[in-house]
Design a protein around this motif. Structure first.
Motif, PDB file in Angstrom:
ATOM      1  N   ARG A  33      -4.547   5.109  -1.866  1.00  0.00           N
ATOM      2  CA  ARG A  33      -5.770   5.744  -1.379  1.00  0.00           C
ATOM      3  C   ARG A  33      -5.660   7.271  -1.371  1.00  0.00           C
ATOM      4  O   ARG A  33      -6.489   7.951  -0.775  1.00  0.00           O
ATOM      5  CB  ARG A  33      -6.137   5.203   0.001  1.00  0.00           C
ATOM      6  CG  ARG A  33      -6.465   3.714  -0.054  1.00  0.00           C
ATOM      7  CD  ARG A  33      -7.011   3.153   1.230  1.00  0.00           C
ATOM      8  NE  ARG A  33      -7.369   1.756   1.043  1.00  0.00           N
ATOM      9  CZ  ARG A  33      -8.547   1.319   0.598  1.00  0.00           C
ATOM     10  NH1 ARG A  33      -9.486   2.196   0.274  1.00  0.00           N
ATOM     11  NH2 ARG A  33      -8.784   0.039   0.451  1.00  0.00           N
ATOM     12  N   GLN A  34      -4.625   7.801  -1.999  1.00  0.00           N
ATOM     13  CA  GLN A  34      -4.503   9.221  -2.238  1.00  0.00           C
ATOM     14  C   GLN A  34      -4.090   9.418  -3.697  1.00  0.00           C
ATOM     15  O   GLN A  34      -3.718   8.462  -4.370  1.00  0.00           O
ATOM     16  CB  GLN A  34      -3.478   9.848  -1.287  1.00  0.00           C
ATOM     17  CG  GLN A  34      -3.869   9.721   0.180  1.00  0.00           C
ATOM     18  CD  GLN A  34      -2.924  10.469   1.086  1.00  0.00           C
ATOM     19  OE1 GLN A  34      -2.650  11.644   0.873  1.00  0.00           O
ATOM     20  NE2 GLN A  34      -2.421   9.800   2.110  1.00  0.00           N
ATOM     21  N   THR A  61       0.838  -1.182   0.000  1.00  0.00           N
ATOM     22  CA  THR A  61       0.000   0.000   0.000  1.00  0.00           C
ATOM     23  C   THR A  61       0.879   1.240   0.000  1.00  0.00           C
ATOM     24  O   THR A  61       1.788   1.358   0.817  1.00  0.00           O
ATOM     25  CB  THR A  61      -0.922   0.031   1.231  1.00  0.00           C
ATOM     26  OG1 THR A  61      -1.711  -1.159   1.258  1.00  0.00           O
ATOM     27  CG2 THR A  61      -1.850   1.235   1.196  1.00  0.00           C
ATOM     28  N   PHE A  64      -7.847   4.253  -5.220  1.00  0.00           N
ATOM     29  CA  PHE A  64      -9.145   4.675  -4.703  1.00  0.00           C
ATOM     30  C   PHE A  64      -9.175   6.199  -4.612  1.00  0.00           C
ATOM     31  O   PHE A  64      -9.417   6.784  -3.554  1.00  0.00           O
ATOM     32  CB  PHE A  64      -9.413   4.014  -3.350  1.00  0.00           C
ATOM     33  CG  PHE A  64      -9.546   2.511  -3.448  1.00  0.00           C
ATOM     34  CD1 PHE A  64     -10.782   1.925  -3.656  1.00  0.00           C
ATOM     35  CD2 PHE A  64      -8.426   1.701  -3.374  1.00  0.00           C
ATOM     36  CE1 PHE A  64     -10.911   0.546  -3.776  1.00  0.00           C
ATOM     37  CE2 PHE A  64      -8.537   0.315  -3.476  1.00  0.00           C
ATOM     38  CZ  PHE A  64      -9.788  -0.260  -3.676  1.00  0.00           C
ATOM     39  N   ALA A  65      -8.891   6.827  -5.733  1.00  0.00           N
ATOM     40  CA  ALA A  65      -8.830   8.287  -5.854  1.00  0.00           C
ATOM     41  C   ALA A  65      -8.664   8.589  -7.338  1.00  0.00           C
ATOM     42  O   ALA A  65      -8.614   7.680  -8.171  1.00  0.00           O
ATOM     43  CB  ALA A  65      -7.660   8.851  -5.054  1.00  0.00           C
ATOM     44  N   PHE A  95       0.975   5.517   0.143  1.00  0.00           N
ATOM     45  CA  PHE A  95       0.170   6.640   0.577  1.00  0.00           C
ATOM     46  C   PHE A  95       0.792   7.988   0.219  1.00  0.00           C
ATOM     47  O   PHE A  95       0.391   9.008   0.727  1.00  0.00           O
ATOM     48  CB  PHE A  95      -0.042   6.583   2.097  1.00  0.00           C
ATOM     49  CG  PHE A  95      -0.887   5.434   2.548  1.00  0.00           C
ATOM     50  CD1 PHE A  95      -2.266   5.503   2.484  1.00  0.00           C
ATOM     51  CD2 PHE A  95      -0.301   4.276   3.015  1.00  0.00           C
ATOM     52  CE1 PHE A  95      -3.047   4.438   2.901  1.00  0.00           C
ATOM     53  CE2 PHE A  95      -1.080   3.210   3.434  1.00  0.00           C
ATOM     54  CZ  PHE A  95      -2.460   3.287   3.376  1.00  0.00           C
ATOM     55  N   GLU A 120      -1.806  -0.730  -3.852  1.00  0.00           N
ATOM     56  CA  GLU A 120      -3.075  -0.094  -3.519  1.00  0.00           C
ATOM     57  C   GLU A 120      -2.799   1.325  -3.041  1.00  0.00           C
ATOM     58  O   GLU A 120      -2.026   1.540  -2.099  1.00  0.00           O
ATOM     59  CB  GLU A 120      -3.792  -0.899  -2.435  1.00  0.00           C
ATOM     60  CG  GLU A 120      -5.165  -0.354  -2.078  1.00  0.00           C
ATOM     61  CD  GLU A 120      -5.821  -1.201  -1.003  1.00  0.00           C
ATOM     62  OE1 GLU A 120      -5.948  -0.711   0.141  1.00  0.00           O
ATOM     63  OE2 GLU A 120      -6.191  -2.362  -1.304  1.00  0.00           O
TER      64      GLU A 120
END
Length: 215
Positions: free
Chosen positions: A23-24, A2, A42-43, A4, A21
């Motif tokens: 998320r930003q 992941t 996911f952005a 970030f 993965e």
């Protein structure tokens, strides 16, 4: 794995395996030269996602900037919402390598500019009342296919691009892509496949071919 790092460029560049993965919002050239790994964001993503991508998958739960799939030569990019200008520019294929780009919403101008292979599918979800692509769609196109889910053709298609309503056999080509989109983002694949589509391909007499070297 992941990540970030907000705005970091070249995440997973050249990666051959594993899952990334995010998320930003990543920076430019996400997955450049990707060679088999999977990236899920996911952005939104910025410009040149999948630049010269060779294999693998990029899934964007949002929209992407300009030049998505630039010079892409393999693998698949799924974008839930919209794409900017010059999506799929210089896409190419060779042997068993054939790239795929699926855009759920709409695209900016110059979609498929100089496209030489692969498939671009624009589903136009949420913009069914108008054309889902901008100006100069298919400019310089000399290979591959563009599928547009719409009843509204671009008004300025170049003379070197052939267009027809997609038939049942044509829709079977994109069935795995529509089903793949719905598996990742939701929606009813059969309902989408029942819609009207246009298929854009290069004219067999396309003068653009004279500008390229042939093997």
């Amino acid at each position: 794995m992941t990540a970030f790092s907000l705005g970091q460029r070249y995440i997973a560049a050249g990666a051959r395996e594993g899952t990334y993965e995010l998320r930003q919002v990543p920076g430019n050239a996400l997955g450049a030269y990707l060679d088999g790994a999977k990236i899920e964001v996911f952005a939104n993503v910025q410009d040149a996602a999948g630049d010269t991508m060779n294999d693998g998958e990029i899934v964007v739960h949002g929209s992407c900037g300009d030049a998505t799939g630039y010079a892409m030569r393999g693998g698949t990019i799924f974008v839930e919402k919209d794409a900017g200008y010059r999506c799929g520019i210089h896409m190419k294929e060779y042997g068993d390598k054939s790239p795929r780009i699926v855009i759920g919403g709409r695209c900016g101008s110059f979609l498929g500019e100089y496209q030489a292979g692969g498939i671009i599918l624009v589903l136009g979800i949420g913009v069914e009342d108008r054309c889902p692509v901008g100006n100069f769609c298919g400019t310089g196109m000399h290979g591959g296919k563009i599928f547009l889910r719409t009843a509204h053709l671009p008004p300025d298609l170049p003379a070197q691009v052939c267009v027809k309503q997609a038939e049942a056999g044509d829709k079977e080509i994109i069935r795995p892509l529509v089903e793949g989109y719905c598996a990742r983002f939701g929606g009813e694949a059969e309902a989408l496949l029942q819609s009207e589509y246009f298929l854009l391909t290069p004219n067999s007499q396309n003068p653009y071919r004279q500008m390229y070297v042939h093997n």
